[in-house]
Structures are given as C-alpha cells and as structure tokens.
Design a protein around this motif. Structure first.
Motif, PDB file in Angstrom:
ATOM      1  N   ASP A 196      -5.325  -7.984   1.125  1.00  0.00           N
ATOM      2  CA  ASP A 196      -4.628  -8.886   2.036  1.00  0.00           C
ATOM      3  C   ASP A 196      -3.654  -8.070   2.884  1.00  0.00           C
ATOM      4  OD1 ASP A 196      -5.891 -11.191   1.031  1.00  0.00           O
ATOM      5  OD2 ASP A 196      -4.479 -11.282  -0.635  1.00  0.00           O
ATOM      6  N   HIS A 242      -7.283 -11.818   5.194  1.00  0.00           N
ATOM      7  CA  HIS A 242      -7.871 -11.743   3.857  1.00  0.00           C
ATOM      8  C   HIS A 242      -9.256 -11.122   3.970  1.00  0.00           C
ATOM      9  CE1 HIS A 242      -8.674 -12.985  -0.289  1.00  0.00           C
ATOM     10  NE2 HIS A 242      -9.824 -13.501   0.126  1.00  0.00           N
ATOM     11  N   VAL A 258      -3.642 -15.158  -1.725  1.00  0.00           N
ATOM     12  CA  VAL A 258      -3.859 -16.396  -0.974  1.00  0.00           C
ATOM     13  C   VAL A 258      -3.636 -17.564  -1.913  1.00  0.00           C
ATOM     14  CG1 VAL A 258      -5.477 -17.725   0.425  1.00  0.00           C
ATOM     15  CG2 VAL A 258      -5.506 -15.227   0.526  1.00  0.00           C
ATOM     16  N   SER A 261       0.382 -17.286   2.291  1.00  0.00           N
ATOM     17  CA  SER A 261      -0.096 -16.100   1.581  1.00  0.00           C
ATOM     18  C   SER A 261       0.799 -14.910   1.898  1.00  0.00           C
ATOM     19  CB  SER A 261      -1.536 -15.764   1.993  1.00  0.00           C
ATOM     20  OG  SER A 261      -2.360 -16.905   1.943  1.00  0.00           O
TER      21      SER A 261
END
Length: 334
Positions: free
Chosen positions: A125, A113, A72, A66
């Motif tokens: 994120d 996240h 992600v 990610s």
C-alpha cells in the motif's frame, strides 16, 4: 602433481560460490512507486513496481480509509473497484501501469493498493492523496489485544433444495481464536472474503459480538453467502488486522435444477402451443373434414329419400268400394 590438486579444488569452490550465495539470498521485497503523491479526480497516475514474482497478475486500486500501516480497512469495499487496473509483471518481477485517479467510496487517508491475484499473497500500500476528496480519521486501535487462529477453519451447513434451482449457497464459517495480547478484545471486526477461481476475494466486514480476555479463547461463527446461481471452486478467507489469518476451500455444485427446468420448459411449451393450434384449426375447419379427422374416413354423402309421404285421403292397402266383392246382400230379395 601436488599443486594441481589445490588448483582444482579452488576452481570447484569458485564455481559453487555463486550457487551457494544465490541459495542464501532472501526473496526480494516487492516495492511500489508513484509518479505523484497527489492528484485530482480524472487525472492519471503512473504506478511502477519491482521485486514482485515474475509473470504474476496484479490488481491496482485506489482505496480510502487506509494507510500503509493499517492496510485497507474494510477490504476492497473501500476501494474504487470500477476504475481499478490489472497488470502482469515481466520476467524480472517489474511492472509499469497507468491508473486513472478516482474517488473511493470511503474518505481519505487513501492509498494505492497493489496486490497479487493468484498464488501466495503479496500486498503493498503506497500513500496517496486524492485532491478534493473528503478526509476522516482512521478508527482507533483497541489496545494491545492480538487475536490468532488456534484451530483450522470449517464450513458448516448443507445446501437446501432451492440451491439446486439457483438459490444463493450459504454456509457458516467456524474457527477458534485466542487473545495473545495483554488487553481484552471487544467486538472484533473480521473481514470475510470469497474468491472464485483466480479472481481476487471480495471482502465483507462482519463484527463478532463478545469480549475475548487475554489468554482466553472464543469460538467464532460467521455467515458466508454467495451470489445466486454460483457454482465451481471458491476460497473463503478470513482477515483480521489487515492480515489473512485463515483460508478454507469451498466446492459448490452446479444448480442442475435450473437446467432441468429449462429442458422441461423447452419440451412443454412447444407441445402446448401445438395442441392449442390444432384445437383452433379443428374449430374453424368444415364439419365434414372434422368428422374425417376424428374417424379416419370421410362421411358418406346423404342419399335422397325414396319414400313418398302418403296423402291424407289415400290409403294404399284399401281398395275402392265398387271393386270390393264382399258386398253385403239385402235380405228378402230373390
């Protein structure tokens, strides 16, 4: 009197000015700050945030494969879900929570996240490095192809008889996408998530085989399957390029066949055990008691025999020869 009117208007404008400015102020953008940019497995990391919706439940996860730009990749399947934490923002949309550092199932680059669990989705994120965890380059982007959902999604299919007895419910998610970019999109990968109630979706990658040329449309069909015994209100979401592009509710009925089965089992098993027990008792009880149970009355006792066996040399209906009166006479005597 003429000066009083402008003064009153000025006071009214001063009262309305804060309200007008509040209406024109855009909603704050949620942010996330980390106490450290790098930490090893087993340590603690403090995650702070501001600008989130007030009194909102958030989920905090460390995810691999990610980046803040791509999101992600692979959904929550790329995250250390077992070591995640949940936190609720205060009345100002602020939170502060400790998160244990764990190694995600996918290699880094990694992020922390942070996403909302209920309501309108908000995701942030924050870049993070898990010390000692393997790293690998992110998948390359496929040119300038951009897919957009052009028609509402639909869940096709029906539940079979086995679903009433706890079999996993399944449907086919159908939707139409169009390529709004300038290059073809080959074998696009979608993320299909299923969420139950207020819980966050569980994402699963599914690849559609085919090529969508620029300006063309394609009908996408993806299978959706729930766990065995699932029932209640579910929401099926489709994510592409890190963004949710479609959502569809799914109401799953309760598997009443399982309930009926357990009710019948609760009735049949005790009855069968009772009959087996009575058969065993009937075999071990004395014969007289067994006859009384079957006929409802006791068997009378056997009376002694009043008849006497005749002796072989004695016949009751015959008399001795000297007592007989019908003797034969001898002819020729007087």
């Amino acid at each position: 009197m003429q000066r009083a009117v402008p003064t009153a208007l000025l006071a009214l404008l001063l009262l309305l000015l804060p309200a007008a400015s509040a209406l024109g102020t855009p909603a704050p953008t949620p942010t996330v700050e980390l106490s450290a940019s790098q930490a090893g497995k087993g340590g603690d990391l403090t995650v702070s945030g501001a600008g989130w919706r007030a009194k909102t439940l958030l989920i905090l996860l460390i995810c691999g494969k990610s980046s803040p730009g791509t999101g992600v990749i692979g959904g929550t399947n790329s995250c250390a879900n077992a070591d995640g934490r949940a936190v609720t923002t205060d009345s100002r949309g602020v939170f502060d929570k400790k998160l244990p550092v764990a190694e995600p199932p996918e290699p880094c680059p990694c992020v922390v996240h942070v996403a909302t669990v209920t309501g309108e989705q908000q995701v942030v994120d924050a870049e993070f490095v898990v010390a000692g965890h393997p790293t690998a380059p992110l998948p390359e982007q496929t040119g300038d192809g951009r897919l957009a959902v052009l028609a509402p999604t639909r869940l096709q299919g029906a539940s079979g008889l086995l679903v009433l007895f706890g079999a996993p419910p399944s449907r086919t998610l159908e939707f139409t996408v169009g390529n709004l970019g300038t290059t073809p999109v080959k074998d696009p990968v979608f993320q299909v998530g299923t969420a139950h109630g207020v819980f966050a979706p569980q994402w699963e990658e599914q690849q559609w085989r085919g090529t969508i040329k620029p300006g063309a449309k394609a009908r996408i069909e993806l299978p959706v399957r729930l766990a065995a015994g699932a029932h209640g209100d579910y929401a099926v979401s489709v994510k592409y390029g890190g963004k949710v592009v479609a959502e569809q509710p799914w109401g799953v009925g309760r598997p009443w066949g399982v309930t009926v089965f357990w009710i019948l089992l609760a009735l049949v098993v005790p009855t069968a055990l009772f009959r087996i027990g009575m058969a065993v008792v009937d075999r071990v009880r004395p014969p007289g008691s067994r006859h009384a149970r079957r006929t409802g009355r006791a068997r009378p006792p056997a009376s002694p025999s009043t008849t006497t066996a005749a002796l072989p040399w004695f016949t009751p209906d015959s008399a001795p020869s000297e007592n007989r009166t019908d003797r034969p006479t001898t002819k020729g005597h007087s």
